[in-house]
Design an enzyme around this catalytic site. Structure first.
Site, PDB file in Angstrom:
ATOM      1  N   ALA A   1       3.312  -1.666  -1.139  1.00  0.00           N
ATOM      2  CA  ALA A   1       3.322  -2.435   0.115  1.00  0.00           C
ATOM      3  C   ALA A   1       1.955  -2.398   0.789  1.00  0.00           C
ATOM      4  O   ALA A   1       1.443  -3.433   1.230  1.00  0.00           O
ATOM      5  CB  ALA A   1       4.401  -1.889   1.049  1.00  0.00           C
TER       6      ALA A   1
ATOM      7  N   SER B   1       7.526   5.492  -3.892  1.00  0.00           N
ATOM      8  CA  SER B   1       6.234   5.046  -4.417  1.00  0.00           C
ATOM      9  C   SER B   1       5.961   3.598  -4.015  1.00  0.00           C
ATOM     10  O   SER B   1       4.822   3.131  -4.072  1.00  0.00           O
ATOM     11  CB  SER B   1       6.205   5.183  -5.939  1.00  0.00           C
ATOM     12  N   LYS B   2       6.987   2.871  -3.588  1.00  0.00           N
ATOM     13  CA  LYS B   2       6.817   1.479  -3.163  1.00  0.00           C
ATOM     14  C   LYS B   2       5.928   1.371  -1.922  1.00  0.00           C
ATOM     15  O   LYS B   2       5.385   0.311  -1.638  1.00  0.00           O
ATOM     16  CB  LYS B   2       8.177   0.831  -2.885  1.00  0.00           C
ATOM     17  N   ASP B   3       5.769   2.475  -1.192  1.00  0.00           N
ATOM     18  CA  ASP B   3       4.862   2.464  -0.041  1.00  0.00           C
ATOM     19  C   ASP B   3       3.447   2.111  -0.480  1.00  0.00           C
ATOM     20  O   ASP B   3       2.737   1.382   0.206  1.00  0.00           O
ATOM     21  CB  ASP B   3       4.840   3.824   0.660  1.00  0.00           C
TER      22      ASP B   3
END
Length: 199
Positions: free
Chosen positions: A92, A87-89
């Site tokens: 970013a 989910s960090k995509d």
């Protein structure tokens, strides 16, 4: 006591779901590795092309066994289907696009994104930075797994490993990343080459 219910115990269902999810993820990850990091461009017939276009809009998957057994709709958000597997995509991409909208970053100008990280946000930043035309410099503690550094380097990031120390120390990995961003681009007289620290 013998189990009278023909339905398997919850831990068996969870294990089976986890195994199926892991298999699906491995397959998806192999597909992504074969494609490589591409520039985000619109494809014919509305096809999604490029890494950035694949971020977000991950599906909800109904877990049939648990939903049927409980009488409730139980859905799993498949964030592992983002191109970086996290989910960090989303974070970013948001951070980079926010910096672009504020005029702090312009793609294809040798501008560089800096972050001090020991986690998966750096991996996502490196992937999105490359796809959008930026350099990426990650500063991380030297006690982190070497595999993280290797993955970051495969995404094209420069990795600087520093000795672990307290956040109040000027040589803490976050403080070093902030300093590197401030120093970057000082030799560029056009002013287009910028260092951007992701805080």
């Amino acid at each position: 006591m013998a189990q009278t219910d023909a339905f398997p115990p919850a831990y068996v269902l969870l294990a089976a779901t986890a195994a199926a999810t892991a298999a699906l993820y491995r397959w998806w990850q192999q597909q992504q590795q074969q494609k490589g990091a591409e520039q985000d461009t619109a494809g014919p017939h509305g096809n999604r092309t490029g890494v950035v276009s694949l971020i977000g809009n991950t599906p909800l998957i109904r877990i049939n066994s648990l939903s049927d057994h409980t009488g409730c709709e139980i859905l799993a958000k498949a964030e592992f289907l983002n191109p970086g597997g996290s989910s960090k995509d989303r974070i970013a991409l948001y951070l980079i696009e926010q910096a672009e909208s504020q005029g702090k970053l312009t793609p294809h100008t040798q501008s560089c994104i800096f972050e001090g990280t020991s986690g998966s946000t750096g991996i996502s930043l490196a992937m999105v930075a490359r796809a959008k035309g930026y350099l990426c410099h990650i500063v991380m503690p030297s006690d982190q797994a070497i595999e993280k550094s290797q993955l970051l380097e495969r995404y094209g990031a420069t990795v600087e490993r520093v000795a672990p120390c307290s956040i109040v120390d000027r040589n803490n990995f976050v403080n070093v990343a902030r300093r590197r961003a401030m120093e970057y681009g000082g030799d560029d007289r056009s002013g287009r080459k910028k260092g951007y620290f992701v805080d």
